[in-house]
Design a protein around this motif. Structure first.
Motif: not given
Lengths: 305, 337
Positions: B14-26
């Motif tokens: 888990s890293g920046g890409a996973e945070l990015h996806m979660d934040n995009l969905v939000a």
């Protein structure tokens, strides 16, 4: 355990009169993967038919006379593909309407598939993108800026296979005449002349660089100094060649739309497997590792598609 | 609108890409859409590289729009596919011939690379629009695949919580402790800092043990601390109290650390081969850009330690540079018809 016998699909030709030259050449390419035969009731139901229709009456006759997936080659002054699509309630078996594609003509209609007289079978040449070419050049000990000239009189001759190999790894090439379609198909960044592009109906920009004999070398040098331009040209060239110059692509397209298998590519009928369709749509070549993996991984699902 | 965000993930990483996806969905939900994240496991080794790509190819996705993000999620098929490209499979592209690549110059490698480029281009060309996270990712796409795309910048995690603070006596970095982030280089740089300034290196990763040993070996125990993974609350305060942020990854795609530092009003010290970081760090204006040696990085840290006014001035400029970042325009672009 013996392997299951491979089914070779049969295409039956229905033509009341001469077969147009372009269609004949297209069917000859299809014959690399299918059995292409004349209509003969003794041979049983074909997997598909390709019919030539010169009138509305003939379209009706074809549609009423065949229950196999059907492609209709629409010819003559009397009517055209759009009219056939509009006027006939085409049953789902009439999957494709074929027609001869003139220079600059657009393919219109959901079932339309145009084939140009310029097209010829270009073989299974895969696109080699510029930075993979660079890696091959390093591997082969070639100069970083290795370029070649094809169809340009220089007193030398090169065997065909060596020429294809050279075109596949060259940073760019000056290509004129008959080798131009092959060079484009390989994704070679090409400098050529106006006569060559006019003969093949290539758009003025985006697919290759057009220069006269005097400025060709300068254009070649300028081209290889721009990695972004080379990458864009390579991709556009390969795409254009596949879609507009290669009878192999047209034949595969026709077979795909008729729902036919391509023996040798897969061990099961092509139309039964979305997996094989997906692989084919992605240009995965026959010996590609992913083809073997996909078939092996999906083996437990055999027949469940 | 019903929107599916598609992302690939190596399980347990888990890293920046996973945070990015979660934040995009939000952000999509905040904009009034129904949004969901679909993740499919992937493997990066060459033998299995295409397996997940093919799996994406066959997935039925019922939605009004799909937004694909990283390799190989953009192989998904949908009549309305938009790609916001985080990165391709870099070991086959810009990282080939480095320690991070298993592609060599043998026949199998070259053919796998050729096929990957072909597949990538086909899948990306299907998209109605291709955006990238940075100019660097866009330039790679242009250079390797001959495709044009549009960079689309977005705010990093914790953007609304990060705040300014005093210019303290430590330089800070929060990163995964992996080779491509070069944390060893940061530790080594501290040997060349004469001022009593310290370094706080937060994060976890495979290099944790080697880094701790290096710190002992270099007798830097009093100068470099490694708190491990820190909470969001601690992270915000560590940014706020730093003199500057040091961040020197190799050819980073985007780099949240830089944007988080800027939001906290801190200059960033980086290196000339740090990729997307350089789209933000302007040497002498919003931070310092050096060559990738411990000596050069150490000298840069020293220069700010001895001149806090310079750090303050660059930090203020840095904060201005990211002030306009927000998710609203990003969502508008991604869902535009």
């Amino acid at each position: 355990m013996n392997a299951a016998p491979v089914h070779v699909p049969a295409i039956e030709i229905i033509a009341d009169g001469p077969i147009p030259d372009v269609l004949a050449r297209l069917l000859r390419v299809c014959a690399k993967w299918c059995l292409v035969r004349a209509r003969d009731p003794r041979l049983g139901r074909p997997d598909a038919t390709v019919a030539v229709a010169r009138s509305r009456m003939q379209v009706t006759t074809v549609l009423e006379g065949s229950d196999a997936p059907c492609a209709i080659w629409v010819v003559g002054e009397e009517f055209n593909v759009q009219e056939v699509e509009r006027e006939f309630a085409l049953p789902t078996l009439a999957r494709v309407l074929l027609f001869e594609l003139g220079t600059g003509a657009q393919i219109v209609g959901q079932r339309a598939l145009g084939v140009s007289p310029r097209e010829r079978f270009l073989g299974d040449h895969a696109c080699v993108p510029p930075f993979i070419r660079a890696r091959w050049r390093r591997r082969l000990g070639l100069d970083e800026n290795f370029t070649i000239r094809v169809g340009v009189p220089d007193g030398s001759t090169t065997p065909d296979e060596a020429l294809v190999a050279s075109l596949a790894v060259a940073a760019a090439a000056v290509v004129r005449g008959e080798w131009l379609p092959v060079a484009l198909m390989l994704g070679t960044p090409v400098v050529t002349d106006k006569a060559s592009v006019d003969a093949l109906g290539i758009p003025a920009e985006g697919v290759c660089v057009v220069a006269d004999e005097v400025s060709a070398d300068e254009a070649l040098i300028a081209l290889i100094e721009s990695p972004e331009r080379v990458a864009a040209l390579s991709r556009a060239a390969s795409r254009f060649a596949r879609e507009h110059l290669d009878l192999g692509y047209a034949a595969r397209n026709l077979m795909h739309r008729l729902g036919l298998a391509r023996p040798g590519l897969d061990v099961r009928p092509w139309h039964e497997t979305g997996l094989a369709n997906a692989l084919d749509a992605m240009n995965a070549p026959c010996p590609a590792l992913i083809r073997e993996r996909a078939l092996a991984l999906s083996a437990p699902l055999f027949g469940s598609y | 609108m019903d929107i599916v965000v598609c992302g690939a993930q190596v399980p347990f990483m888990s890293g920046g890409a996973e945070l990015h996806m979660d934040n995009l969905v939000a952000a999509l939900k905040d904009a009034g859409h129904r949004a969901d994240l679909v993740k499919v496991p992937t493997a990066w080794d060459r033998e299995r590289l295409f397996d997940s790509a093919l799996a994406w190819r066959l997935l039925p996705i019922d939605a009004d729009l799909v937004i694909a993000t990283n390799f190989p999620s953009y192989f998904v098929q949908h009549p309305r596919k938009v790609v916001w490209l985080f990165h391709q499979h870099r070991p086959a592209y810009d990282l080939v011939d480095t320690n991070w690549s298993d592609f060599g110059s043998d026949d199998a490698s070259l053919e796998a690379q050729r096929l990957l480029v072909d597949w990538d281009t086909i899948a990306l060309e299907e998209a109605r629009q291709v955006f990238t996270t940075s100019k660097l990712v866009a330039s790679r796409l242009e250079r390797f695949n001959g495709m044009a795309s549009e960079p689309l910048y977005h705010p990093p995690p914790l953007f609304d919580r990060l705040h300014e603070g005093p210019f303290g006596d430590y330089v800070f970095c929060a990163t995964r402790l992996e080779g491509n982030k070069r944390p060893l280089l940061l530790v080594d740089a501290m040997r060349y800092v004469g001022s009593p300034v310290k370094m706080v290196l937060a994060g976890k990763g495979h290099l944790d043990g080697e880094l701790r040993a290096r710190i002992v070996n270099r007798e830097l125990e009093d100068r470099v601390s490694m708190p491990g993974f820190v909470s969001d609350d601690d992270l915000v305060e560590l940014f706020a109290g730093a003199l500057a942020v040091v961040y020197a990854p190799i050819e980073e795609d985007y780099g949240y650390v830089t944007l988080q530092a800027f939001r906290a009003g801190k200059p960033v010290i980086t290196t000339e081969d740090s990729g997307g970081v350089l789209e933000w760090v302007e040497d002498g204006v919003t931070g310092l850009v050096t060559e990738n040696s411990p000596e050069a990085l150490g000298a840069a840290i020293e220069s700010l330690a001895s001149n806090k006014e310079l750090a303050r001035r660059m930090g203020a400029e840095a904060r201005d540079r990211v002030a306009s970042l927000s998710w609203g325009p990003v969502v508008d672009k991604l869902v535009a018809r």
